[in-house]
Design a protein around this motif. Structure first.
Motif, PDB file in Angstrom:
ATOM      1  N   GLY A  35       0.809  -1.208   0.000  1.00 26.81           N
ATOM      2  CA  GLY A  35       0.000   0.000   0.000  1.00 26.81           C
ATOM      3  C   GLY A  35       0.844   1.261   0.000  1.00 26.81           C
ATOM      4  N   TYR A  36       1.910   1.257   0.790  1.00 28.74           N
ATOM      5  CA  TYR A  36       2.813   2.420   0.848  1.00 28.74           C
ATOM      6  C   TYR A  36       3.487   2.607  -0.510  1.00 28.74           C
ATOM      7  N   GLY A  37       3.915   1.506  -1.127  1.00 23.65           N
ATOM      8  CA  GLY A  37       4.558   1.596  -2.435  1.00 23.65           C
ATOM      9  C   GLY A  37       3.630   2.125  -3.503  1.00 23.65           C
ATOM     10  N   ALA A  38       2.359   1.735  -3.456  1.00 25.93           N
ATOM     11  CA  ALA A  38       1.391   2.261  -4.421  1.00 25.93           C
ATOM     12  C   ALA A  38       1.251   3.770  -4.276  1.00 25.93           C
ATOM     13  N   CYS A  39       1.261   4.261  -3.041  1.00 27.56           N
ATOM     14  CA  CYS A  39       1.186   5.714  -2.814  1.00 27.56           C
ATOM     15  C   CYS A  39       2.406   6.426  -3.375  1.00 27.56           C
ATOM     16  N   LEU A  40       3.589   5.861  -3.155  1.00 29.08           N
ATOM     17  CA  LEU A  40       4.820   6.467  -3.675  1.00 29.08           C
ATOM     18  C   LEU A  40       4.801   6.524  -5.200  1.00 29.08           C
ATOM     19  N   ALA A  41       4.144   5.544  -5.820  1.00 32.69           N
ATOM     20  CA  ALA A  41       4.096   5.482  -7.284  1.00 32.69           C
ATOM     21  C   ALA A  41       2.974   6.327  -7.873  1.00 32.69           C
ATOM     22  N   ALA A  42       2.114   6.919  -7.048  1.00 33.68           N
ATOM     23  CA  ALA A  42       0.920   7.607  -7.542  1.00 33.68           C
ATOM     24  C   ALA A  42       1.282   8.849  -8.339  1.00 33.68           C
ATOM     25  N   GLY A  43       0.555   9.046  -9.416  1.00 34.37           N
ATOM     26  CA  GLY A  43       0.755  10.218 -10.246  1.00 34.37           C
ATOM     27  C   GLY A  43      -0.427  10.420 -11.166  1.00 34.37           C
ATOM     28  N   SER A  44      -0.238  11.260 -12.180  1.00 36.65           N
ATOM     29  CA  SER A  44      -1.319  11.558 -13.117  1.00 36.65           C
ATOM     30  C   SER A  44      -1.293  10.638 -14.341  1.00 36.65           C
ATOM     31  N   GLU A  45      -0.226   9.860 -14.503  1.00 34.75           N
ATOM     32  CA  GLU A  45      -0.177   8.846 -15.559  1.00 34.75           C
ATOM     33  C   GLU A  45      -0.674   7.527 -14.973  1.00 34.75           C
ATOM     34  N   VAL A  46      -1.720   6.967 -15.536  1.00 35.85           N
ATOM     35  CA  VAL A  46      -2.337   5.770 -14.971  1.00 35.85           C
ATOM     36  C   VAL A  46      -2.113   4.588 -15.897  1.00 35.85           C
ATOM     37  N   ALA A  47      -1.315   3.613 -15.426  1.00 36.63           N
ATOM     38  CA  ALA A  47      -1.133   2.383 -16.187  1.00 36.63           C
ATOM     39  C   ALA A  47      -2.413   1.563 -16.134  1.00 36.63           C
ATOM     40  N   GLU A  48      -2.724   0.874 -17.224  1.00 39.67           N
ATOM     41  CA  GLU A  48      -3.911   0.030 -17.306  1.00 39.67           C
ATOM     42  C   GLU A  48      -3.508  -1.385 -17.700  1.00 39.67           C
ATOM     43  N   GLY A  49      -4.433  -2.311 -17.530  1.00 40.78           N
ATOM     44  CA  GLY A  49      -4.173  -3.696 -17.869  1.00 40.78           C
ATOM     45  C   GLY A  49      -3.760  -4.503 -16.659  1.00 40.78           C
ATOM     46  N   SER A  50      -2.758  -5.360 -16.817  1.00 44.20           N
ATOM     47  CA  SER A  50      -2.367  -6.304 -15.764  1.00 44.20           C
ATOM     48  C   SER A  50      -1.396  -5.654 -14.782  1.00 44.20           C
ATOM     49  N   VAL A  51      -1.896  -4.684 -14.046  1.00 47.33           N
ATOM     50  CA  VAL A  51      -1.098  -3.947 -13.068  1.00 47.33           C
ATOM     51  C   VAL A  51      -1.924  -3.774 -11.800  1.00 47.33           C
ATOM     52  N   GLY A  52      -1.254  -3.443 -10.693  1.00 43.07           N
ATOM     53  CA  GLY A  52      -1.951  -3.126  -9.468  1.00 43.07           C
ATOM     54  C   GLY A  52      -2.932  -4.200  -9.063  1.00 43.07           C
ATOM     55  N   ALA A  53      -4.142  -3.783  -8.702  1.00 41.40           N
ATOM     56  CA  ALA A  53      -5.176  -4.733  -8.288  1.00 41.40           C
ATOM     57  C   ALA A  53      -5.588  -5.671  -9.403  1.00 41.40           C
ATOM     58  N   GLY A  54      -5.221  -5.365 -10.644  1.00 42.00           N
ATOM     59  CA  GLY A  54      -5.558  -6.222 -11.765  1.00 42.00           C
ATOM     60  C   GLY A  54      -4.478  -7.206 -12.164  1.00 42.00           C
ATOM     61  N   THR A  55      -3.379  -7.264 -11.401  1.00 41.25           N
ATOM     62  CA  THR A  55      -2.235  -8.093 -11.790  1.00 41.25           C
ATOM     63  C   THR A  55      -2.620  -9.559 -11.949  1.00 41.25           C
ATOM     64  N   GLY A  56      -3.348 -10.100 -10.993  1.00 41.12           N
ATOM     65  CA  GLY A  56      -3.748 -11.498 -11.057  1.00 41.12           C
ATOM     66  C   GLY A  56      -5.211 -11.693 -11.374  1.00 41.12           C
ATOM     67  N   ALA A  57      -5.881 -10.646 -11.799  1.00 38.65           N
ATOM     68  CA  ALA A  57      -7.325 -10.710 -12.012  1.00 38.65           C
ATOM     69  C   ALA A  57      -7.680 -11.561 -13.223  1.00 38.65           C
ATOM     70  N   VAL A  58      -8.832 -12.228 -13.139  1.00 34.95           N
ATOM     71  CA  VAL A  58      -9.380 -13.031 -14.227  1.00 34.95           C
ATOM     72  C   VAL A  58     -10.842 -12.625 -14.409  1.00 34.95           C
ATOM     73  N   ALA A  59     -11.243 -12.402 -15.658  1.00 31.09           N
ATOM     74  CA  ALA A  59     -12.592 -11.910 -15.944  1.00 31.09           C
ATOM     75  C   ALA A  59     -13.340 -12.929 -16.794  1.00 31.09           C
ATOM     76  N   GLY A  60     -14.164 -13.727 -16.154  1.00 36.66           N
ATOM     77  CA  GLY A  60     -14.972 -14.689 -16.884  1.00 36.66           C
ATOM     78  C   GLY A  60     -14.159 -15.654 -17.709  1.00 36.66           C
TER      79      GLY A  60
END
Length: 330
Positions: free
Chosen positions: A128-153
């Motif tokens: 959680g602390y690392g995510a805050c340090l990485a926070a900015g106005s550029e937002v990566a999408e796809g298999s990152v963050g909470a979506g790293t291991g996510a599976v959709a249907g």
């Protein structure tokens, strides 16, 4: 007609988004920072949610503003990542004032991605602390963050971001982490359920379906039953009250149901947080209606983007791989 926004343009001024990504464990977390505070609410529709500090978001409860929202993998074990967000904010003097100093308010929600990577390492305080340090106005999408291991249907899920600029001058955005039981696409045609809402520029992300061959058997439930949940944050710069933020979250849930079928099941923990960055004085009902309608469209688009931009992992194809001629079996 509202203007569709994506990428950096979709993120509201006053918010920053950061990811912590653990590719070995196939998990991570995503933080939305509103360090100056945002009026907040939540709407929970899934029957298996895992949450922290959501009761205080009810309109009748005292605290009006939060300093961050956390979306995290790791199931209930991942709630520990919120401690790192709290530490980050307290170090910077951001939070609810008390006689003993500020107490950062950080609602959090989890999705289930346990056991999908080579290591068992649910997100903890350092994530959680690392995510805050990485926070900015550029937002990566796809298999990152909470979506790293996510599976959709049955295909790889991920994080997506989309928004709108309304004629009134207000903006609304949606950030989604897609880990759903329901599918994001029609098994017979291969088309995304939210495809019709994508902006023309976003359609360039769509795969070639000429080789796709579906069958009625593909409507059977995919694997990973009971290991699901789609999490979202919708936000606006309109000056919503806490009750109006709740209505924004409720209306935004329609976007989840448009993009995923089925949604809000007994085996998902689906929920939507709402953030409003204005002064909290409220807007008229028609403005709230339009904000909610576009929040739903933004969420459907964010889900589609999360799936389109996800990268496959061993055992789980990305949507673009699956429909472009991959195996017909999940």
């Amino acid at each position: 007609m509202a203007e569709a926004l994506w990428g950096k343009e979709a993120l509201l001024p006053g918010l920053r988004v950061g990811h912590f990504t653990d590719r070995e464990a196939l998990t991570g977390c995503t933080v939305v920072l509103a360090e100056e505070g945002a009026v907040a609410a939540v709407d929970v529709r899934g029957a298996a949610p895992g949450t922290r500090e959501t009761d205080l978001l009810a309109p009748e409860n005292t605290v009006e503003r939060v300093q961050a929202v956390l979306l995290t993998g790791g199931s209930a074990l991942g709630l520990a990542a919120a401690d790192g967000v709290v530490r980050y904010l307290r170090e910077r003097g951001k939070g609810f004032p008390t006689p003993a100093g500020v107490v950062p308010i950080v609602p959090a929600a989890v999705l289930y991605d346990l056991g999908r990577g080579e290591a068992f390492r649910p997100p903890g305080p350092e994530a959680g602390y690392g995510a805050c340090l990485a926070a900015g106005s550029e937002v990566a999408e796809g298999s990152v963050g909470a979506g790293t291991g996510a599976v959709a249907g049955g295909v790889k899920g991920g994080v997506g971001l989309a928004g709108y600029l309304l004629e009134e001058g207000f903006r609304v955005m949606a950030l989604a982490a897609v880990n759903s039981l329901g599918r994001p696409f029609d098994p017979l045609t291969g088309r995304l359920y939210a495809e019709g809402l994508l902006a023309p520029e976003e359609r360039a992300l769509l795969p070639d379906l000429s080789r796709y061959r579906g069958s009625p058997e593909d409507y059977r439930f995919p694997f990973l039953l009971g290991q699901n949940t789609t999490l979202a944050v919708v936000a606006t710069d309109a000056p919503l009250t806490k009750a109006q933020a709740k209505r924004l979250a409720i209306m935004a849930q329609d976007g989840l149901a448009r993009a995923l079928r089925p949604a809000h099941t007994p085996l998902d923990g689906d929920l939507v947080f709402a953030l409003a960055l204005g002064d909290g004085q409220g807007v008229d009902p028609m403005t709230l209606l339009r904000l909610g309608a576009y929040a739903a469209d933004a969420l459907a688009r964010a889900i589609a983007r999360g799936v389109l931009l996800a990268e496959g992992v061993p055992g789980v194809l990305a949507y673009r791989e699956r429909v472009a001629g991959g195996p017909s079996e999940f």
